[in-house]
Design a protein around this motif. Structure first.
Motif, short mmCIF file in Angstrom:
data_model
loop_
_atom_site.label_atom_id
_atom_site.label_comp_id
_atom_site.label_asym_id
_atom_site.label_seq_id
_atom_site.Cartn_x
_atom_site.Cartn_y
_atom_site.Cartn_z
N LYS A 228 -5.36 5.68 58.44
CA LYS A 228 -6.03 6.98 58.50
C LYS A 228 -6.57 7.42 57.13
CE LYS A 228 -3.12 8.48 62.36
NZ LYS A 228 -2.17 9.51 62.86
N GLY A 229 -7.02 6.42 56.34
CA GLY A 229 -7.61 6.74 55.05
C GLY A 229 -6.63 6.89 53.91
N ALA A 230 -5.37 6.49 54.11
CA ALA A 230 -4.37 6.59 53.04
C ALA A 230 -4.83 5.78 51.83
CB ALA A 230 -3.02 6.09 53.53
N ALA A 231 -4.64 6.36 50.63
CA ALA A 231 -5.15 5.73 49.42
C ALA A 231 -4.27 6.12 48.24
CB ALA A 231 -6.60 6.17 49.17
N TYR A 232 -4.60 5.57 47.07
CA TYR A 232 -3.93 5.91 45.81
C TYR A 232 -5.03 5.91 44.75
CZ TYR A 232 -0.07 5.90 42.36
OH TYR A 232 0.82 6.21 41.35
N GLY A 233 -5.27 7.07 44.12
CA GLY A 233 -6.37 7.21 43.17
C GLY A 233 -6.21 6.37 41.93
#
Length: 380
Positions: A228-233
């Motif tokens: 669901k678009g999980a990310a880490y900048g």
């Protein structure tokens, strides 16, 4: 804050486990930073993140091809083959600041490891990831670290978990533990191989041009990005030395292994590497392995890494296919996890390293090289 001793197999059960599961404990000490140092370290990290975000705005990023993957037999028992692969990986890491490898694992082994990790996530053994400065938690799960954006993964610590439940048999993590040991051996071999790189390879060495000597490793972190678009900048793993001044340079090398059996390009979730300058200047400088970060002067802002003729920042995107793993400088390479549209699994360990002067002060030089897993829980 107390440190936890890693789980050790009972003497009777030890023979039933692979020899690689035998653990030795590395030197454990914590340098508790003062509040002032914590504030200073946080401002450095915020400045780094802000500069990375600035580099990404306005269409300044251009994806380029990375170095060719290196085939590694993680399950092999031939030490000569392991040493040869480690030397190849060390050369790539010294030249580019990172290297990509394929693990050569049987599909059934990879599937078992993925099943175990998925089961741990489903059983809510993983908690939302947070942020640390100087080795200490400073921002809670889901918080924002300056301009680096949010962190959306859920994580747990393998040996810490096994300590709590009484061993791999009770924790249903035998495959993960075996893979952890294999990755630890290979990562340590790469760091040792890097010491033979010359002074003309700054990405393999400390900021003063001296060799970085292996000084232990962290516990292994299991991570799940729930889709669901999980990310880490964008971020640097070790931007401040991890609070280990006087011990070593903190985490100098990151090793991340992917457990995604059927990953497709449409799922996204790539590890994006911002290619560093060959001279190692595109770095925050964690601990003594790089220059201290000064918010008034940031090498990321000044150099922005290698660019093409149009001034676009070059990045390498690595899809998290199962069996692929990546090593990179934890204190010098800016990276991020792109939005994942499917459940994304990975296991990561970090290796500590220090200069000869630091290791001499600790009585490390001349000591027998560690075997198996040297687990420490100081850095999250």
């Amino acid at each position: 804050m107390s440190t936890r001793q890693p789980w050790r197999p009972p003497r009777a059960a030890s023979a039933a486990l692979p020899a690689a599961h035998e653990a030795i404990i590395s030197h454990q000490a914590r340098m508790a930073p003062s509040r002032g140092r914590l504030r200073g370290a946080l401002s450095r990290r915020e400045a780094i993140a802000a500069e990375v975000q600035h580099a990404m705005r306005g269409g300044t990023v251009k994806a380029v091809a990375g170095p060719a993957p290196i085939a590694v037999e993680l399950s092999g028992s031939d030490g000569r083959v392991t040493a040869r692969c480690a030397r190849e990986a060390a050369r790539s890491l010294a030249q580019h600041g990172f290297c990509v490898c394929t693990g050569g694992l049987d599909a059934s082994v990879l599937a078992d490891a993925a099943r175990e990790a998925t089961s741990l996530y489903r059983a809510k053994r993983m908690a939302p990831g947070g942020f640390t400065v100087g080795g200490a938690p400073v921002l809670g799960p889901g918080a924002r670290a300056g301009g680096s954006g949010s962190r959306d993964d859920h994580v747990m610590w393998l040996h810490e978990y096994l300590t709590a439940v009484g061993g791999p048999e009770r924790g249903d993590a035998q495959t993960l533990l075996a893979l952890d040991s294999a990755l630890s051996r290979f990562g340590e071999a790469v760091v040792h191989a890097l010491t033979r790189c010359g002074t003309d390879a700054p990405l393999a060495r400390a900021h003063d041009g001296t060799a970085l000597l292996f000084n232990g490793r962290t516990d292994t972190m299991l991570a799940c990005y729930p889709g669901k678009g999980a990310a880490y900048g964008p971020h640097i793993d070790n931007a401040d030395g991890d609070g280990r001044d006087g011990i070593d340079c903190g985490r100098c090398f990151t090793l991340v292994f992917y457990l995604n059996v059927r990953w497709e390009e449409r799922h996204g979730g790539a590890l994006r590497i911002f290619t560093p300058q060959p001279d190692g200047s595109d770095a925050s400088g964690g601990g003594d392995s790089g220059p201290r970060h000064d918010p008034r002067h940031d090498p990321i802002a000044d150099s922005d890494g290698p660019k093409d003729a149009r001034g676009c920042r070059r990045v390498v995107d690595i899809l998290p296919h199962g069996g692929t793993f990546v090593l990179f400088r934890a204190d010098r390479v800016v990276h991020e996890v792109r939005p994942a549209l499917a459940e994304r699994l990975a296991m990561t360990l970090w290796m500590y390293a220090g200069t000869e002067e630091q290791c001499t002060q600790l009585g490390k030089v001349g000591a027998p090289e560690p075997r198996g897993t040297a687990a420490s829980y100081m850095v999250r």
